[in-house]
Design a protein around this motif. Structure first.
Motif, PDB file in Angstrom:
ATOM      1  N   VAL A  32       1.982  32.027  32.992  1.00  0.00           N
ATOM      2  CA  VAL A  32       1.546  33.098  32.072  1.00  0.00           C
ATOM      3  C   VAL A  32       1.935  32.885  30.856  1.00  0.00           C
ATOM      4  O   VAL A  32       0.861  33.032  29.781  1.00  0.00           O
ATOM      5  CB  VAL A  32       2.299  34.640  32.405  1.00  0.00           C
ATOM      6  N   ALA A  33       2.902  32.398  30.468  1.00  0.00           N
ATOM      7  CA  ALA A  33       3.109  31.975  28.998  1.00  0.00           C
ATOM      8  C   ALA A  33       2.157  31.060  28.337  1.00  0.00           C
ATOM      9  O   ALA A  33       1.754  31.225  27.362  1.00  0.00           O
ATOM     10  CB  ALA A  33       4.748  31.389  28.889  1.00  0.00           C
ATOM     11  N   VAL A  34       1.918  30.164  29.200  1.00  0.00           N
ATOM     12  CA  VAL A  34       0.814  28.891  28.759  1.00  0.00           C
ATOM     13  C   VAL A  34      -0.281  29.653  28.549  1.00  0.00           C
ATOM     14  O   VAL A  34      -1.077  29.360  27.401  1.00  0.00           O
ATOM     15  CB  VAL A  34       0.843  27.838  29.887  1.00  0.00           C
ATOM     16  N   LEU A  35      -0.796  30.563  29.480  1.00  0.00           N
ATOM     17  CA  LEU A  35      -2.154  31.137  29.263  1.00  0.00           C
ATOM     18  C   LEU A  35      -2.110  31.926  28.038  1.00  0.00           C
ATOM     19  O   LEU A  35      -3.031  31.811  27.098  1.00  0.00           O
ATOM     20  CB  LEU A  35      -2.353  32.018  30.550  1.00  0.00           C
ATOM     21  N   VAL A  36      -0.921  32.801  27.909  1.00  0.00           N
ATOM     22  CA  VAL A  36      -0.785  33.775  26.619  1.00  0.00           C
ATOM     23  C   VAL A  36      -0.736  32.600  25.263  1.00  0.00           C
ATOM     24  O   VAL A  36      -1.619  33.059  24.268  1.00  0.00           O
ATOM     25  CB  VAL A  36       0.594  34.361  26.623  1.00  0.00           C
ATOM     26  N   ALA A  37      -0.295  31.368  25.436  1.00  0.00           N
ATOM     27  CA  ALA A  37      -0.048  30.579  24.144  1.00  0.00           C
ATOM     28  C   ALA A  37      -1.553  30.257  24.055  1.00  0.00           C
ATOM     29  O   ALA A  37      -1.902  29.895  22.990  1.00  0.00           O
ATOM     30  CB  ALA A  37       0.617  29.402  24.485  1.00  0.00           C
ATOM     31  N   VAL A  38      -2.211  29.865  24.996  1.00  0.00           N
ATOM     32  CA  VAL A  38      -3.666  29.300  24.748  1.00  0.00           C
ATOM     33  C   VAL A  38      -4.665  30.378  24.051  1.00  0.00           C
ATOM     34  O   VAL A  38      -5.373  30.145  23.105  1.00  0.00           O
ATOM     35  CB  VAL A  38      -4.535  28.985  26.028  1.00  0.00           C
ATOM     36  N   VAL A  39      -4.422  31.754  24.600  1.00  0.00           N
ATOM     37  CA  VAL A  39      -5.319  32.733  24.024  1.00  0.00           C
ATOM     38  C   VAL A  39      -4.695  32.668  22.392  1.00  0.00           C
ATOM     39  O   VAL A  39      -5.468  33.144  21.620  1.00  0.00           O
ATOM     40  CB  VAL A  39      -5.172  33.882  24.849  1.00  0.00           C
ATOM     41  N   THR A  40      -3.379  32.827  22.422  1.00  0.00           N
ATOM     42  CA  THR A  40      -2.840  32.921  20.957  1.00  0.00           C
ATOM     43  C   THR A  40      -3.564  31.832  19.975  1.00  0.00           C
ATOM     44  O   THR A  40      -3.970  32.204  18.999  1.00  0.00           O
ATOM     45  CB  THR A  40      -1.297  33.114  21.005  1.00  0.00           C
ATOM     46  N   LEU A  41      -3.549  30.754  20.597  1.00  0.00           N
ATOM     47  CA  LEU A  41      -4.091  29.628  19.557  1.00  0.00           C
ATOM     48  C   LEU A  41      -5.418  29.827  19.290  1.00  0.00           C
ATOM     49  O   LEU A  41      -5.911  29.696  18.142  1.00  0.00           O
ATOM     50  CB  LEU A  41      -3.980  28.078  20.374  1.00  0.00           C
ATOM     51  N   LEU A  42      -6.360  30.333  20.542  1.00  0.00           N
ATOM     52  CA  LEU A  42      -7.750  30.766  20.113  1.00  0.00           C
ATOM     53  C   LEU A  42      -7.811  31.833  18.742  1.00  0.00           C
ATOM     54  O   LEU A  42      -8.544  31.573  17.974  1.00  0.00           O
ATOM     55  CB  LEU A  42      -8.314  31.001  21.297  1.00  0.00           C
TER      56      LEU A  42
END
Lengths: 454, 658
Positions: B79-89
């Motif tokens: 979940v954290a990685v997914l959130v980080a990906v979206v945050t980067l986008l």
């Protein structure tokens, strides 16, 4: 001249109930003697209802020897209701006894005597009523046929006989003075002889009322006799005796040339003080209640001392009598229900039987004279009558006594809220106690409403 | 797009908070204390249950909470990685779009986020490093508390770099500090870790007070809290603002004299060091100084002070790094030193160079810390002696660590070689220049030292059984990406690109690193590296001084701080507490005692009298009661006699009163 027997309907109903009950009991199987309780109960109820009808009719003097007036009527109702409560209490206690029927009959006869004491307008009727009220009570006191009960009955009887004889001597003396025994005719009796006659008469009345110096039987009988009987003999005869004394004082003493008022006041002070003091540190609840009834008799003597001086005397006495009867019976009902005589035996009552404990609190605080109970209103009226009648010091002494009395009543209340294991309370007696406590409260509230409305 | 700007920090903040709640809610047993979960990372229930089972731990469901909790904890990483990906986008989007969003925070004061060139670079950097670190940490299978705190930190950092005013900046600044505290003390059941967290927090907090001072003065001087309006502040206010910001920035960036807290911050997991204590939070101080560079320049003294602070930190902490025998301590000291170059850049108005150095350093240092974390986990040590040959055992880690260390050393053609020179190109005072240049040589030395140790043939510490982080795509992909950035970011130094970079940042064009300078510094770095290599070969220990004030002990900064600041403060606090207890409290108690005593004195005659009367009455009543019962003899003849006597007395009465 009124010779209409219907004026005496309540008394006749009680007498009839007693006679029918006695006959029914004699010819009924032992296990069906409960029927007598119903007969006596019906008779008492009928007497109360008949009194209600009689109360709306004008005052009258039946057979020139029996007054039918508010004093008599209130006494009739009070005695009937109080006796009814005792009959209910007794029905729980006497069940299965081989002389069960006799209990109810004796109760009814003694109650009849008490009523007639109040209504008597002639010394001979009064003397007869004294005997009618006393002799069944002696029998009741020894009903249990055990050592203590027998001793109590004997003391009760000896005391009653002794003081009764003195009273009869007084009757004789007064008859000798005026040639009549009618209260009204004796009113103008002369001087020292009248005073002596009054004193001799008082001896019997004070015995019935349980006041000094005729009070000695009270603690011993209350402790020795069965609790139900103790409840009766400390309540019902007292009603009749004090109502009768009020009538004597109003109709006869008042005209006499004698210092009877200070005498009665002195007796009142002695009675209430002695009762209260003796109740201190009393660990037996029945003896405690016995001394309590003595002190109550002291308060009840106050209106007698001021009768004729103030119009408040009669209502004060009558209301106090009714209130006292209900409250005292409630307290005794708690004793009957719990069946323990020591103060310590009441520990844990509040937890085991909250309703009963509440009834006990209401009745004891009622005997103290705590608002909003009935005795509070009664005491208020009595004190007001004393002040109004010129005996303010008597009211002060009574107030001091009331304050002192708080001590020993609280000594009984406190253990009820301590931890402990009391026995299971008797159900009928519990209900009677709660009923009496409720009635005490209702009477008090009703009185408060009436008093505030003027 | 303005709404998107709120999403940028909002998404990690909300998901971080949810993860923390998910971690806390169902646990019947308080976590953390119950499960020592440490840097020799242990397999955990759920996602990591395979590993857990492999080395003999019971499988998922062994703890109260069971499968559900295990699954939830296991899901935290993805979940954290997914959130980080979206945050980067989102970060990339806002970097392109440059939105601005504000709201009324206080009455009459607008407060909000804005993305300018500097912020655009920062948000992308932060989001990217966060993604890399979180992805790596997901490979370690940590619990939801870890990921929740990390995401909350990321959100705070994103707000810090986009805040357009001091109010929001302060909030984010405080949250960063708190998260740093929580993450350093991640294994709080260890008292030493908790003490380290306390120390780091208290130290940075002490610096943070400067930011409050600055905010108050900004409100007084400019009537707003806006960062852009700060240089417009009047004479006394501008100086006070600058002083406050400098103190806060030096504290947060672990510059002299605050550097010691970063040493203690190494108590946290390596992933925390990689994100907070190298790439982002520590760099936030430098960012803030770069952001307010016009203000520093306007005051005159502040720019010089900052420049010297940065240069001296770079030099002295470089020495500290060289003297370290612990890999993480070496990296921590080198972080202070490298951030010193950024602070120096702020002091000499080399904003473009400083930001470039910040970005490159972020990539390099997070890479190095992640590699150190791998070895710490697998080998169970961070002692440089015991790490011999570690790189040979783990080729991926070893190669990427090598790239990072080489970049840190300033070896051409790697990134820090260029960015450092971009800063130095703007340093004009000769003394400052000498110090800064010496610092670059020290950087070459300590980086080479670390590089040599791990690549040197030897028998490394025996591997811990069952520990395999750094493997699998989640293990090597972040390392590879960071290594790529560390190697390739030097392209920013090409003159055309550098002008474009300055344009991107929206700052005036600076003099980029000249070819000659680059050649000299690159050459010297190589020489120094070679020298170190030679010295190491011979086994000579260059810096053997191990006194408490020596570089190995961080110049005793912590001891000095304790002696000079902490002890006097505590002594003062103790004195005040004693004053409170003895004088103020004592006065209150004394007054109470005096009143009680006075009451006692007053009571004695009055109360004793009343009491005595009451007692006497009670006793008298009791005696009378006994007396009253005396006639009740129980004997009938006595009753009759008494009744007769009573009546006789009454007869006397009635005769007398008539």
């Amino acid at each position: 001249m009124n010779e209409d027997p219907s004026a005496l309907l309540p008394e006749l109903l009680m007498l009839g109930g007693a006679v029918i009950g006695l006959l029914t009991g004699a010819f009924t199987r032992r296990d069906r003697q409960r029927a007598v309780a119903w007969i006596c109960g019906t008779a008492l109820t009928g007497a109360a209802v008949a009194t209600a009808f009689a109360a709306v009719r004008p005052d009258t003097m039946a057979f020139e020897a029996y007054a039918v007036d508010p004093l008599t009527n209130v006494t009739r109702v009070t005695v009937a209701v109080a006796t009814l409560l005792v009959v209910v209490l007794a029905a729980g206690w006497a069940r299965g006894n081989r002389r069960e029927a006799e209990v109810y009959v004796l109760l009814l006869l003694a109650a009849l005597g008490a009523v007639v004491l109040a209504g008597a307008g002639d010394l001979l009727v009064f003397a007869a009523a004294y005997l009618v009220a006393s002799i069944p009570a002696y029998a009741l006191a020894g009903f249990a046929e055990d050592g203590r009960g027998t001793e109590a009955a004997l003391k009760y009887y000896l005391m009653g006989a002794f003081l009764g004889v003195i009273m009869l001597a007084g009757v004789t003396l007064l008859y000798g003075l005026k040639g009549t025994t009618s209260y009204m005719s004796l009113a103008g009796a002369p001087g020292a002889a009248a005073g002596c006659g009054i004193l001799l008469l008082l001896a019997g009345v004070l015995f019935k009322a349980g006041a000094v110096p005729g009070h000695f039987w009270v603690p011993d009988v209350t402790e020795g006799a069965p609790p139900v009987v103790a409840a009766f003999v400390t309540t019902v005869p007292k009603i009749g005796a004090l109502a009768g004394l009020l009538r004597l004082a109003t109709e006869m003493f008042d005209g006499a040339d004698a210092g009877w008022r200070p005498l009665v006041a002195l007796i009142a002070v002695a009675t209430m003080t002695l009762g209260n003091l003796a109740a201190f540190h009393q660990d037996n609840v029945r003896r405690l209640l016995a001394y309590s009834t003595i002190s109550q008799a002291g308060y009840l003597l106050i209106p007698v001392a001021v009768t004729g001086q103030t119009g408040l005397a009669r209502p004060a006495l009558l209301f106090y009598l009714a209130a006292y009867a209900v409250t005292n019976l409630g307290a005794f009902a708690v004793v009957v229900a719990v069946g323990r005589d020591s103060l310590a035996g009441y520990a844990g009552l509040a937890r085991r039987a909250p309703g009963l404990a509440l009834a006990l609190v209401v009745c004891l605080l009622g005997l103290v004279g705590t608002p909003p109970t009935a005795v509070f209103a009664g005491k208020l009226l009595v004190f007001a009558a004393a002040v109004d009648g010129g005996y303010a010091w008597l009211a002060v002494v009574a107030v001091l006594n009331t304050v002192a009395s708080v001590f020993y009543y609280l000594r009984w209340i406190v253990p009820a809220f301590r931890p402990g294991e009391p026995p299971a309370p008797a159900p009928v007696a519990t209900r009677v106690a709660c009923l009496a406590a409720t009635a005490s409260l209702l009477l008090g509230v009703a009185a408060a409403l009436m008093l505030t409305r003027g | 797009m303005n709404g998107l700007l709120w999403v940028l920090p909002g998404l990690p903040a909300v998901s971080g908070a949810l993860l923390l709640i998910a971690h806390l809610v169902p646990s019947r047993r308080h976590d953390g204390g119950a499960e020592p979960y440490g840097e020799p990372a242990r397999g955990r229930s759920g996602w990591a249950s395979g590993k857990g089972g492999a080395h003999g731990e019971p499988a998922a469901g062994r703890r109260p909470g069971g499968l559900l909790r295990g699954a939830r904890e296991g899901l935290a990483g993805p979940v954290a990685v997914l959130v980080a990906v979206v945050t980067l986008l989102v970060a990339v989007l806002v970097a392109v779009d440059r939105p601005r969003a504000d709201t009324v925070l206080f009455d009459g004061l607008r407060s909000g986020l804005a993305v300018d060139g500097l912020s655009a670079v920062m948000v992308v950097t932060v989001a990217a490093v966060a993604l890399a670190v979180l992805a790596f940490a997901a490979g370690e299978a940590r619990d939801a508390r870890f990921f929740g705190l990390m995401l909350l930190f990321t959100a705070a950092m994103l707000v810090t770099v986009t805040a357009a005013d001091l109010a929001l900046l302060l909030m984010a600044w405080e949250v960063m500090g708190a998260m740093s505290y929580a993450l350093i003390g991640y294994r709080w059941h260890d008292a030493e870790h908790a003490r380290s967290a306390d120390l780091a927090f208290v130290t940075t907090r002490a610096g943070d007070l400067g930011l409050y001072l600055a905010a108050g003065c900004a409100l007084a001087g400019t009537g707003s809290l806006s960062l852009a309006a700060l240089p417009a502040a009047g004479s006394p206010w501008a100086h006070l603002i600058a002083a406050g910001i400098v103190v806060a920035a030096l504290g947060k960036s672990a510059q002299l004299p605050f550097s010691f807290w970063l040493s203690r911050a190494m108590a946290g997991p390596s992933a925390v060091s990689a994100l907070l204590h190298s790439a982002t939070m520590v760099a936030a101080g430098a960012y803030l100084l770069l952001r307010v560079e016009p203000l520093l320049a306007a005051t005159g003294w502040a720019a010089t002070l900052v420049a010297w602070a940065g240069a001296l930190t770079a030099l002295l902490l470089g020495a500290v790094a060289l003297a370290q025998r612990d890999l993480k301590q070496l990296l921590a000291a080198s972080t202070c030193a490298q951030v010193g170059f950024m602070v120096l850049a702020a002091g000499v108005a080399a904003v473009a160079g400083g930001v470039a150095h910040l970005v490159a350093h972020a990539a390099v240092k997070s890479l190095l810390f992640l590699c150190a974390g791998v070895w710490l986990t697998t080998l169970g040590t961070e002692d440089l002696v015991r790490l011999r040959g570690a790189a040979r055992r783990h080729p991926v880690t070893g190669v990427t660590f090598g790239i990072g260390a080489a970049a840190l050393a300033g070896l051409p053609p790697l990134s820090l070689w260029v960015t450092k020179d971009a800063v130095l190109a703007s340093v004009h005072p000769p003394a400052l220049r000498v110090v800064a240049f010496a610092a670059t040589l020290l950087a070459a030395a300590y980086a080479t030292k670390a590089l040599i140790v791990v690549w040197r043939p030897g028998a490394p510490a025996p591997p811990q059984p069952g520990k395999r982080p750094g493997e699998g795509p989640l293990g090597w992909a972040p390392l590879a990406a960071l290594a790529l950035a560390a190697a390739g970011f030097g392209v920013v130094g090409v003159p055309v690109v550098f002008d474009g970079w300055a344009g991107l940042l929206g700052v005036p064009a600076e003099r980029g690193p000249g070819a000659a300078e680059l050649a000299v510094s690159g050459g010297l770095a190589v020489v120094v590296a070679g020298l170190v290599l030679a010295v190491r070969r011979r086994g000579v220990r260059p810096l053997g001084v191990d006194l408490w004030w020596g570089p190995a002990r961080w110049f005793g900064l912590e001891r000095v701080a304790r002696t000079a600041v902490a002890r006097p403060v505590m002594a003062l606090a103790g004195a005040l507490a004693r004053f409170d207890d003895r004088v103020i409290d004592g006065a209150v108690h004394g007054a109470a005692r005096a009143v009680t005593r006075a009451a006692g004195i007053a009571r004695t005659p009055v109360e004793t009298g009343i009491d005595g009367v009451v007692r006497a009455v009670a006793a008298g009543a009791g005696r009378l009661g006994t007396l009253a019962r005396r006639p009740q003899t129980g004997q009938a003849h006595l009753y009759l006699a008494q009744a007769a006597i009573g009546l006789a007395l009454l007869a006397v009465v009635i005769a007398l009163v008539r």
